[in-house]
Write a protein that holds these residues in place. Structure first.
Motif, mmCIF file in Angstrom:
data_model
loop_
_atom_site.group_PDB
_atom_site.id
_atom_site.type_symbol
_atom_site.label_atom_id
_atom_site.label_comp_id
_atom_site.label_asym_id
_atom_site.label_seq_id
_atom_site.Cartn_x
_atom_site.Cartn_y
_atom_site.Cartn_z
ATOM 1 N N ALA A 187 -21.558 -25.921 10.941
ATOM 2 C CA ALA A 187 -22.364 -26.704 10.255
ATOM 3 C C ALA A 187 -23.035 -25.837 9.039
ATOM 4 C CB ALA A 187 -23.693 -26.783 11.123
ATOM 5 N N GLY A 188 -23.121 -24.515 9.058
ATOM 6 C CA GLY A 188 -23.454 -23.362 8.262
ATOM 7 C C GLY A 188 -22.594 -23.521 7.187
ATOM 8 N N PRO B 150 -22.353 -15.900 9.249
ATOM 9 C CA PRO B 150 -23.458 -14.721 9.296
ATOM 10 C C PRO B 150 -23.247 -13.963 10.809
ATOM 11 C CG PRO B 150 -24.400 -16.952 9.840
ATOM 12 C CD PRO B 150 -22.795 -17.357 9.515
ATOM 13 N N TYR B 151 -23.800 -12.863 10.294
ATOM 14 C CA TYR B 151 -23.905 -12.013 11.707
ATOM 15 C C TYR B 151 -24.512 -12.663 13.123
ATOM 16 C CZ TYR B 151 -25.151 -7.753 14.695
ATOM 17 O OH TYR B 151 -25.185 -7.061 15.580
ATOM 18 N N ASP B 152 -25.618 -13.380 12.690
ATOM 19 C CA ASP B 152 -26.255 -14.004 14.023
ATOM 20 C C ASP B 152 -25.408 -14.838 14.720
ATOM 21 O OD1 ASP B 152 -28.486 -12.794 13.838
ATOM 22 O OD2 ASP B 152 -29.740 -14.480 13.175
ATOM 23 N N ILE B 153 -24.256 -15.583 14.032
ATOM 24 C CA ILE B 153 -23.239 -16.255 14.937
ATOM 25 C C ILE B 153 -22.185 -15.450 15.356
ATOM 26 C CG2 ILE B 153 -21.814 -18.269 14.652
ATOM 27 C CD1 ILE B 153 -23.818 -19.681 12.997
ATOM 28 N N VAL B 154 -21.662 -14.609 14.511
ATOM 29 C CA VAL B 154 -20.401 -14.102 14.859
ATOM 30 C C VAL B 154 -20.747 -12.907 16.002
ATOM 31 C CG1 VAL B 154 -18.674 -12.238 14.061
ATOM 32 C CG2 VAL B 154 -19.822 -14.183 12.349
ATOM 33 N N SER C 97 -19.081 -11.951 9.093
ATOM 34 C CA SER C 97 -19.350 -10.759 9.474
ATOM 35 C C SER C 97 -18.609 -10.053 10.367
ATOM 36 C CB SER C 97 -20.750 -11.114 10.269
ATOM 37 O OG SER C 97 -21.387 -10.002 11.040
ATOM 38 N N LEU C 98 -18.625 -8.682 10.481
ATOM 39 C CA LEU C 98 -17.738 -7.948 11.624
ATOM 40 C C LEU C 98 -18.252 -8.012 12.911
ATOM 41 C CD1 LEU C 98 -17.454 -4.771 9.456
ATOM 42 C CD2 LEU C 98 -15.421 -6.321 10.188
ATOM 43 N N PRO C 99 -17.663 -8.381 13.996
ATOM 44 C CA PRO C 99 -18.041 -8.801 15.105
ATOM 45 C C PRO C 99 -18.926 -7.926 15.839
ATOM 46 C CG PRO C 99 -15.707 -9.251 15.024
ATOM 47 C CD PRO C 99 -16.137 -8.466 13.811
ATOM 48 N N LEU D 282 -14.913 -4.615 2.647
ATOM 49 C CA LEU D 282 -15.815 -4.458 3.546
ATOM 50 C C LEU D 282 -17.097 -4.249 2.964
ATOM 51 C CD1 LEU D 282 -14.013 -2.417 6.613
ATOM 52 C CD2 LEU D 282 -14.250 -4.966 6.015
ATOM 53 N N GLU D 283 -18.184 -5.140 3.100
ATOM 54 C CA GLU D 283 -19.399 -4.677 2.454
ATOM 55 C C GLU D 283 -20.495 -5.185 3.279
ATOM 56 O OE1 GLU D 283 -19.130 -7.209 -1.044
ATOM 57 O OE2 GLU D 283 -17.789 -5.921 -2.138
ATOM 58 N N GLU D 284 -21.479 -4.269 3.539
ATOM 59 C CA GLU D 284 -22.714 -4.451 4.225
ATOM 60 C C GLU D 284 -22.483 -5.078 5.818
ATOM 61 O OE1 GLU D 284 -24.617 -6.999 1.343
ATOM 62 O OE2 GLU D 284 -25.176 -4.924 0.317
ATOM 63 N N GLY D 285 -21.305 -4.882 6.378
ATOM 64 C CA GLY D 285 -21.050 -5.370 7.694
ATOM 65 C C GLY D 285 -20.237 -6.573 7.664
ATOM 66 N N TYR D 286 -19.668 -6.951 6.606
ATOM 67 C CA TYR D 286 -19.108 -8.227 6.183
ATOM 68 C C TYR D 286 -17.702 -8.022 5.669
ATOM 69 C CZ TYR D 286 -22.864 -11.463 6.931
ATOM 70 O OH TYR D 286 -23.996 -12.102 7.781
ATOM 71 N N VAL D 287 -16.764 -8.936 6.340
ATOM 72 C CA VAL D 287 -15.313 -8.900 5.389
ATOM 73 C C VAL D 287 -15.242 -9.946 4.517
ATOM 74 C CG1 VAL D 287 -12.895 -9.301 5.978
ATOM 75 C CG2 VAL D 287 -14.533 -8.521 7.934
ATOM 76 N N ASP D 288 -15.230 -9.255 3.107
ATOM 77 C CA ASP D 288 -15.342 -10.181 2.075
ATOM 78 C C ASP D 288 -13.877 -10.384 1.541
ATOM 79 O OD1 ASP D 288 -17.646 -11.055 -0.118
ATOM 80 O OD2 ASP D 288 -15.567 -10.668 -1.097
ATOM 81 N N ALA D 289 -13.576 -11.604 1.561
ATOM 82 C CA ALA D 289 -11.987 -11.551 1.277
ATOM 83 C C ALA D 289 -11.835 -12.823 0.220
ATOM 84 C CB ALA D 289 -11.331 -12.442 2.480
#
Ligand code: UD1
Length: 425
Positions: free
Chosen positions: A58-59, A85-89, A112-114, A140-147
């Motif tokens: 949904a997001g 987002p981190y909250d879900i991952v 987000s990295l798990p 890897l940026e701010e706890g996220y995998v950016d691909a």
């Protein structure tokens, strides 16, 4: 937060319908975002993790709606966001499997990295290496995998995983479907979930060969279309309920269970003394006259699954003799052991192995569920323990077992679900 109160001692007798596999359904939902066509998933289990994946979709701007008891319709007409987002991952690690599909369809994905997980570190380095092999630009940026997809698009490649990873294989396979040219995945995971995912992708127009073996060949296609697919039966639920039949001295007919997907666990049950009778609609599992300890080592499929380790260990706590149970997939996956000790089990852990010496009886106690498979093992212990067992924090159980309390009660278990006011407060 709910808890289960179980009075032990009843034999489980009857028929139980096996649900669709959670681990397959989650990846099928992720794959559905790779097309702007409509995807219908039959036999989708109603579970907390499926709800979390719906929230994740949904997001992204993707609708995933129930259209029947176990039917879900997913339509990713447009992708509105590239972020998981981190909250879900953090709630559900399997969220990482939207990385490949999002990247392939949308050209950009931020997942987000798990982070840490109760059953070990569980890194995603191999997911990243595999997607990089297809040309993805990953930071890897701010706890996220950016691909990101490079200017020329993803390109087929040959990549051999240094370690078998189910999620890593799935992510690479999905991304490769929309890459240019041919991809060959070596040392691929052979789990039935991977084969089920490939079957759905092929029905959507992909060209995948060899899924279910250790070498998967994917010929990239331009576009995928919608399809209707039925989620494969949950082999872990089937294996868990088979243990429930054997431990309680019962006789359960597991309707929809696939013998070929649980051959190794069924073999262990036979060696422990149980009768196993596969038939056209499932597998009947009946306790034998004795229950004998058997050694087990977890391995990638077709070996013994780590997701059944806690349940089989619980069975061995009341078997004759000793069993050695060795966990090779995840470190720190013995969190059920201290709780089983509280119920009178005799288990000694040494590194990755647990020596279980069978005791005559387990005794009911209040226990705490710590992860999905650990929590169901405590329910199994409660079914045979003398007196009452209260399993607290069963939200772990609800992540992965569809209506398990109802299924067990219908076969004779004394089990009730209560709101845990103390924890809720
Ligand atoms: C999936 C299942 C999980 C099951 C596991 C092993 C889902 C949603 N979950 O998890 O129930 O227990 O397979 O059968 O399908 N690893 C790395 N780097 C990576 C990826 C994995 O080192 O990038 C390691 C892990 O830490 C672990 C091993 O590889 O030690 C296997 O993990 P993997 O097969 O990836 O498990 P999941 O796909 O997360």
């Amino acid at each position: 937060m709910d808890r289960l109160r179980i009075q032990g001692g009843n034999k489980l007798i009857g028929k139980i319908q096996i649900s669709g596999a959670k681990n397959a359904a989650l990846k099928l939902m992720a794959a559905a975002i790779m097309t702007d066509g409509k995807v219908t998933l039959n036999n989708t289990p109603r579970l907390a993790d499926i709800k979390t994946m719906r929230e994740l979709l949904a997001g992204l701007g993707v609708s995933a709606e129930w259209s029947g008891d176990n039917q879900m319709k997913i339509h990713a007409q447009n992708i509105m966001s590239e972020t998981a987002p981190y909250d879900i991952v953090r709630k559900m690690r399997a969220s990482i499997t939207v990385l490949g599909p999002l990247l392939a369809r949308h050209g950009h994905a931020r997942v987000s990295l798990p982070g840490g997980c109760a059953i070990g570190a569980r890194p995603v380095d191999l997911h990243i290496e595999a997607l990089k092999a297809l040309g993805a630009e990953i930071a890897l940026e701010e706890g996220y995998v950016d691909a990101r997809v490079p200017p020329g698009g993803l390109t087929g490649a040959k990549y051999t995983f240094p370690k078998v990873t189910v999620g890593g294989t799935e992510n690479m396979m999905m991304a490769a479907v929309l890459a240019k040219g041919t991809t060959i995945i070596g040392n691929a995971a052979r789990e039935p979930d991977v084969a089920d995912l490939a079957a759905m992708l092929n029905c959507m127009g992909a060209k995948i060969e060899g899924a279910g073996t250790d070498t998967i060949t994917i010929t990239g296609v331009e576009k995928l279309n919608g399809c209707t697919h039925t989620v494969v039966a949950d082999r872990i639920e089937a294996g868990t309920l088979a243990v429930a039949a054997v431990m309680t001295g019962g006789d359960l007919d597991l309707i929809g269970a696939r013998e070929d997907l649980i051959a190794m666990p069924l073999d262990i049950l036979r060696r422990a003394g149980a009768f196993i009778e596969p038939h056209a609609n499932g597998v009947r599992v009946k306790a034998g006259d004795y229950l004998q300890g058997v050694d087990i080592m977890t391995e990638p499929f077709p070996g013994f699954p780590t997701d059944l380790q806690a349940q089989f260990m619980t069975m061995m706590t009341i078997a004759s003799g000793a069993s050695m149970i060795t966990e090779t997939i995840f470190e720190n996956r013995f969190m059920h052991v201290p709780e089983l000790h509280r119920m009178g089990a005799d288990i000694t852990i040494h590194h990755a192995s647990a020596l279980v010496r069978g005791v005559k009886k387990l005794k009911g106690a209040p226990v705490m569920a710590t992860d999905l498979r650990a929590s169901v093992s405590l329910v199994l212990a409660g079914l045979v323990a003398e007196g009452e067992t209260t399993v607290n924090r069963i939200y772990h159980l609800d992540r992965g077992y569809e209506a398990v309390d109802k299924k067990l009660s219908a076969c004779g278990a004394q089990i009730i679900r209560e709101k845990d006011e103390a924890i809720a407060a």
